[in-house]
Motif scaffolding. Sequence first.
Motif, mmCIF file in Angstrom:
data_model
loop_
_atom_site.group_PDB
_atom_site.id
_atom_site.type_symbol
_atom_site.label_atom_id
_atom_site.label_comp_id
_atom_site.label_asym_id
_atom_site.label_seq_id
_atom_site.Cartn_x
_atom_site.Cartn_y
_atom_site.Cartn_z
ATOM 1 N N ILE A 55 0.820 -1.211 0.000
ATOM 2 C CA ILE A 55 0.000 0.000 0.000
ATOM 3 C C ILE A 55 0.854 1.261 0.000
ATOM 4 N N VAL B 119 4.070 1.223 -6.767
ATOM 5 C CA VAL B 119 2.772 0.613 -7.025
ATOM 6 C C VAL B 119 1.775 1.701 -7.426
ATOM 7 N N ASP B 120 1.105 1.497 -8.566
ATOM 8 C CA ASP B 120 0.079 2.443 -9.024
ATOM 9 C C ASP B 120 -1.322 2.044 -8.573
ATOM 10 N N ALA B 121 -1.567 0.741 -8.500
ATOM 11 C CA ALA B 121 -2.906 0.237 -8.210
ATOM 12 C C ALA B 121 -2.798 -1.004 -7.339
ATOM 13 N N VAL B 122 -3.808 -1.204 -6.495
ATOM 14 C CA VAL B 122 -3.819 -2.322 -5.561
ATOM 15 C C VAL B 122 -5.077 -3.148 -5.778
ATOM 16 N N ALA C 122 -4.971 2.507 0.978
ATOM 17 C CA ALA C 122 -4.392 2.546 -0.362
ATOM 18 C C ALA C 122 -4.789 3.820 -1.098
ATOM 19 N N LYS D 53 -3.193 5.362 -4.432
ATOM 20 C CA LYS D 53 -3.359 4.208 -5.312
ATOM 21 C C LYS D 53 -4.802 4.099 -5.790
#
Length: 345
Positions: A68, A73-76, A92, A97
Amino acid sequence: MRSRTDRPDPLRLGIVALGAMGVEMLTAAASHPEYTVVRASDIDPAAIDRVRTAHPAVTFTTDAQEIIQSPDVDAVYIATPPMFHADLAIAAMGAGKAVFCEKPLAISLADGRRMVRAASERGAVGAVNFALSDRDAVLEVERGLTAGEVGEVCGIDIRLSFPRWPREFQAGAAWLAGRDQGGFVREVLSHFVYLTDRLLGPLDPVDVGIDTPFADPRASEVAARGFLRAGKVPVHVSAFSGVAGPELYEWILWGTRRSYLLRNWGELLVSDGGGWQPVTLVGPRGSEATRLSLFADVVRGENPRCLADFETALRVQTVVEAFHHADVGTADLVGPVTRISAAAS
């Protein structure tokens, strides 16, 4: 709409929880041209060990917060049991995100509302993975409705049966067998509530309820029945588990000119007054991969109809929890009862 050949770099995806759905989404995203899976987590090291070898480029951890809060990281994608969805999704979104969440949105209605509010306040992308979102059979029913081929919609029937619950492929998910956050109403009926909401509008639970085993009221339901309305259209639900019979999923739309039967997630039949006839479907069937494509569209500013946002998922959650609570407006607790009816309030 831009062609996919004009897309920018792949979205960097982090996956939280590696149960049946987490592994399925990991596999789909790993071969998807619009994604790079960079991180994945599970609190059980054994779950990580089962997939690590097949995905050597992914960084694995037992701490979801590492995903998170990670700047790469762009998306979770969240595939935990549903009682954890809200805190993980809100964290997130707070970290910038986009969130793709398994259904149901949450168990507590207060948590579901928190998720909707957080997405709105932060302008964040929040979507929920309903399996029927872009199924080819669903798109054909939608087309028939839009074209007026159905005539007047007279009603909806939803029929489910399970010889075993949880189902065999979910045997490792013990929480599904408990009433606090499991059961087929949340896990399966929610898909068909979403479908009905999408095609006919929001549902109003008129008289709904469940039966739980008398020997263990903490266990998930063994029967569910319901009468609801989508506007003026009556919707009937009949569902059982632990029965001697085939596993069955049926959603029937009854029309004055044409009726549709969606059976076992993808088989579509039609009747214009006689017996049911199979419909030949064209185009992609709809899968985790196609829904990942739709989610990428949302993240990049498009708004596909075939993907549920958090507000839609909250409507579905409210209907689903009505089966568990007599008063869905205030009840956020799940108590050890053997039968509940919204009509009793």
